[in-house]
Design a protein around this motif. Structure first.
Motif, short mmCIF file in Angstrom:
data_model
loop_
_atom_site.label_atom_id
_atom_site.label_comp_id
_atom_site.label_asym_id
_atom_site.label_seq_id
_atom_site.Cartn_x
_atom_site.Cartn_y
_atom_site.Cartn_z
N PHE A 9 -11.56 -39.95 60.65
CA PHE A 9 -10.28 -39.71 61.34
C PHE A 9 -10.57 -39.28 62.77
N GLU A 51 -5.62 -41.54 64.86
CA GLU A 51 -4.44 -40.68 64.94
C GLU A 51 -3.60 -41.06 66.16
N ASP A 52 -2.30 -40.77 66.13
CA ASP A 52 -1.52 -41.00 67.34
C ASP A 52 -0.31 -40.08 67.43
N LYS A 53 0.07 -39.79 68.65
CA LYS A 53 1.32 -39.10 68.97
C LYS A 53 1.91 -39.83 70.15
N THR A 98 -2.33 -45.58 63.57
CA THR A 98 -1.09 -44.83 63.33
C THR A 98 0.02 -45.42 64.18
N ARG A 148 13.81 -33.87 58.71
CA ARG A 148 12.80 -34.53 57.88
C ARG A 148 13.44 -35.42 56.81
N TYR A 152 12.79 -39.45 56.42
CA TYR A 152 12.25 -40.13 55.24
C TYR A 152 13.24 -41.13 54.66
N ALA A 220 0.34 -39.67 54.90
CA ALA A 220 -0.15 -38.29 54.82
C ALA A 220 0.98 -37.32 54.49
N ALA A 222 3.16 -34.51 52.99
CA ALA A 222 2.71 -33.27 52.37
C ALA A 222 3.86 -32.54 51.68
N SER A 223 5.07 -32.67 52.24
CA SER A 223 6.26 -32.04 51.63
C SER A 223 6.57 -32.81 50.34
N GLY A 226 7.80 -36.08 51.27
CA GLY A 226 6.70 -36.85 51.84
C GLY A 226 5.75 -37.35 50.77
N GLU A 332 5.17 -31.03 61.42
CA GLU A 332 4.20 -31.17 60.33
C GLU A 332 4.11 -29.87 59.52
C1 LIG Z 1 -5.01 -36.23 57.84
C2 LIG Z 1 -3.67 -36.33 58.46
C3 LIG Z 1 -3.44 -37.23 59.49
C4 LIG Z 1 -2.20 -37.32 60.12
N1 LIG Z 1 -2.05 -38.17 61.19
C5 LIG Z 1 -0.89 -38.17 61.86
C6 LIG Z 1 -0.75 -38.94 63.05
O1 LIG Z 1 -1.67 -39.61 63.49
N2 LIG Z 1 0.43 -38.91 63.72
C7 LIG Z 1 1.50 -38.17 63.27
O2 LIG Z 1 2.54 -38.18 63.92
N3 LIG Z 1 1.40 -37.43 62.14
C8 LIG Z 1 0.23 -37.40 61.44
N4 LIG Z 1 0.11 -36.62 60.31
C9 LIG Z 1 1.30 -35.92 59.80
C10 LIG Z 1 1.86 -36.58 58.55
O3 LIG Z 1 2.28 -37.89 58.83
C11 LIG Z 1 3.00 -35.75 57.97
O4 LIG Z 1 4.09 -35.70 58.83
C12 LIG Z 1 2.54 -34.34 57.70
O5 LIG Z 1 1.43 -34.36 56.84
C13 LIG Z 1 3.64 -33.46 57.10
O6 LIG Z 1 4.13 -34.00 55.92
P1 LIG Z 1 5.67 -34.09 55.69
O7 LIG Z 1 6.18 -35.09 56.70
O8 LIG Z 1 5.84 -34.58 54.28
O9 LIG Z 1 6.21 -32.72 55.93
C14 LIG Z 1 -1.13 -36.51 59.68
C15 LIG Z 1 -1.35 -35.61 58.64
C16 LIG Z 1 -2.59 -35.50 58.03
C17 LIG Z 1 -2.78 -34.51 56.92
#
Ligand SMILES: Cc1cc2nc3c(=O)[nH]c(=O)nc-3n(C[C@H](O)[C@H](O)[C@H](O)COP(=O)(O)O)c2cc1C
Length: 435
Positions: A9, A51-53, A98, A148, A152, A220, A222-223, A226, A332
């Motif tokens: 990553f 990764e990207d923003k 991303t 959020r 989704y 990715a 986490a919620s 999500g 996040e």
């Molecule tokens: C390993 C990892 C890589 C991620 N890479 C990106 C990314 O490149 N760009 C981004 O906007 N969010 C990234 N995220 C955020 C996830 O897309 C997600 O929004 C975040 O894990 C929170 O989960 P939720 O949206 O279910 O709350 C990353 C998260 C993790 C754990």
């Protein structure tokens, strides 16, 4: 034990420019990262993930200054062309970019992903994100990020449109019949006429069906919302956990959600972020780890990063006291929860230095290549499988670190039969499904 998968990553930002073994922070022609991709291919990684923003953060200290001074999260270039460059310079490595559902209309996303999958001969993956920052939303005509749940909900429909677009070309639509004068058979290429709550797309795609049909979906979430999204769509899920038991709980939960959604849980590979610190001896590795944590810019860089991805200004809090309470974000939340370790009583400074930078390492890996390889094997045994996503605390790398992993750690993993020693498949999806 079954072999496990390796991913890396990183992002298209400067290299480890401050360190004595950095290249100097000018990777903008892509050559540094193309070389990185070749190095990872030598070590038989499944994929490299970019990764990207979509903004320059102003969260930390209420200004652009800290993030830009450290080169943390910005400047950052577009991952899609870099994925193409890395894919065309390699033959087996998967390349994952991303791209945000907030930014691309579905038709453009599907067309871009299909094109990259063809250019890389079936090795493209898409890290599906919905974006998580108000500043990013403001680059796309919005005043603030949608909540959020709504993001989704939109993403679910987005994926439906993507699936329809990818299937708008049958596998045998391209006939190239010179005698009949037919390149593509129009009866095998159909409009989709999608009309939903958020998107209206006619179709069909104007690209041929790509080798994988659709890119490998990486996610990715986490919620709870999500996780359901990831379990429904992803072929690989990436995560940051706190220790082996937490890793197992996350993987078990996702597999259960996938089964509930009617998917085979074995079709999903869950990769956990780790940041190994390698040394010639155990003591050497421990000293390097300590040095990295005590580097003058370490705390600032880490706080600038966590501020950028959570939309919370961590410069407001006392470094030597615990955080004032449980923090929440529309950004996040998963990354925030991992970082804040609510209830641990740790000071903010301790949270930053905890583990290998705290924010990104699922399990602590400090030692010689042999020690770390053995530990990774033990952890996977406990978790139940799938693999690791290697990274660094602020994602950036030096050539030296890459070589330590590719030519030090990975051969030790291979000697133990834990990771792949050669590629036997062509596409990224097949790499992931090989074991
Ligand atoms: C390993 C990892 C890589 C991620 N890479 C990106 C990314 O490149 N760009 C981004 O906007 N969010 C990234 N995220 C955020 C996830 O897309 C997600 O929004 C975040 O894990 C929170 O989960 P939720 O949206 O279910 O709350 C990353 C998260 C993790 C754990």
């Amino acid at each position: 034990m079954k072999k496990f998968h390796l991913g890396w990553f990183m992002n298209f930002t400067p290299d480890e420019w401050r360190e004595p073994f950095g290249q100097g922070g000018q990777p903008w022609d892509g050559q540094f990262y193309i070389e990185m991709a070749r190095t990872l291919e030598r070590a038989c990684f499944d994929y490299i993930m970019i990764e990207d923003k979509l903004m320059v953060s102003e969260t930390y200290g209420g200004s652009r200054a800290a993030g830009l001074a450290g080169g943390v999260m910005a400047p950052k270039h577009d991952p899609a062309p870099l994925a193409v460059a890395m894919g065309m310079a390699t033959a087996h490595l998967g390349v994952v970019a991303t791209m945000s559902t907030l930014a691309y209309p579905p038709f453009l996303m599907a067309r871009l992903a299909s094109t990259i999958d063809s250019l890389t001969r079936g090795r493209f993956g898409w890290n599906i994100v919905t974006s998580a920052e108000d500043l990013a939303a403001q680059n796309f005509g919005l005043d603030k990020l949608p909540a959020r749940e709504l993001r989704y909900e939109m993403a679910e429909e987005y994926m439906e449109v993507m699936g329809k677009l990818f299937d708008s070309w049958d596998e045998d639509a391209v006939v190239i019949d010179r005698e009949a004068g037919i390149y593509a058979d129009h009866t095998k290429i159909r409009p989709i006429f999608h009309e939903g709550k958020f998107y209206k797309v006619r179709g069909p795609l104007n690209t041929v069906r790509s080798p994988q049909g659709r890119p490998v979906y990486v996610q990715a979430g986490a919620s709870p919302r999500g996780r359901d999204f990831a379990a429904r769509h992803a072929a690989s899920i990436v995560s940051i956990a706190s220790g082996a038991a937490d890793m197992k709980a996350f993987r078990d939960d996702l597999r259960a959600r996938a089964a509930k959604a009617g998917r085979d849980p074995d079709a999903i590979k869950v990769l956990f972020c780790v940041t190994p610190t390698l040394g010639e001896t155990t003591q050497d590795a421990c000293e390097r780890h300590e040095r990295a944590l005590n580097a003058p810019h370490f705390i600032d860089d880490m706080l600038a990063q966590i501020s950028a991805i959570t939309d919370i200004d961590f410069s407001k809090f006392d470094l030597n006291a615990p955080l004032p309470g449980r923090l929440t974000t529309n950004g996040e939340q998963g990354s925030l929860d991992k970082f804040q370790q609510f209830g641990s009583g740790k000071t903010l400074r301790q949270l930053v230095v905890d583990g290998a930078g705290g924010v990104v390492s699922s399990v602590e890996l400090i030692g010689t290549p042999a020690e770390i390889a053995a530990r990774m094997g033990e952890v996977m045994e406990e978790v139940g499988g799938d693999g690791f996503l290697i990274t660094t605390p602020v994602l950036r790398v030096s050539r030296r670190y890459l070589v330590e992993v590719a030519d030090g750690l990975v051969p030790e993993l291979q000697r133990r039969g834990l990771t792949r020693s050669t590629y036997t498949t062509q596409t990224l999806r097949d790499h992931l499904m090989e074991f």
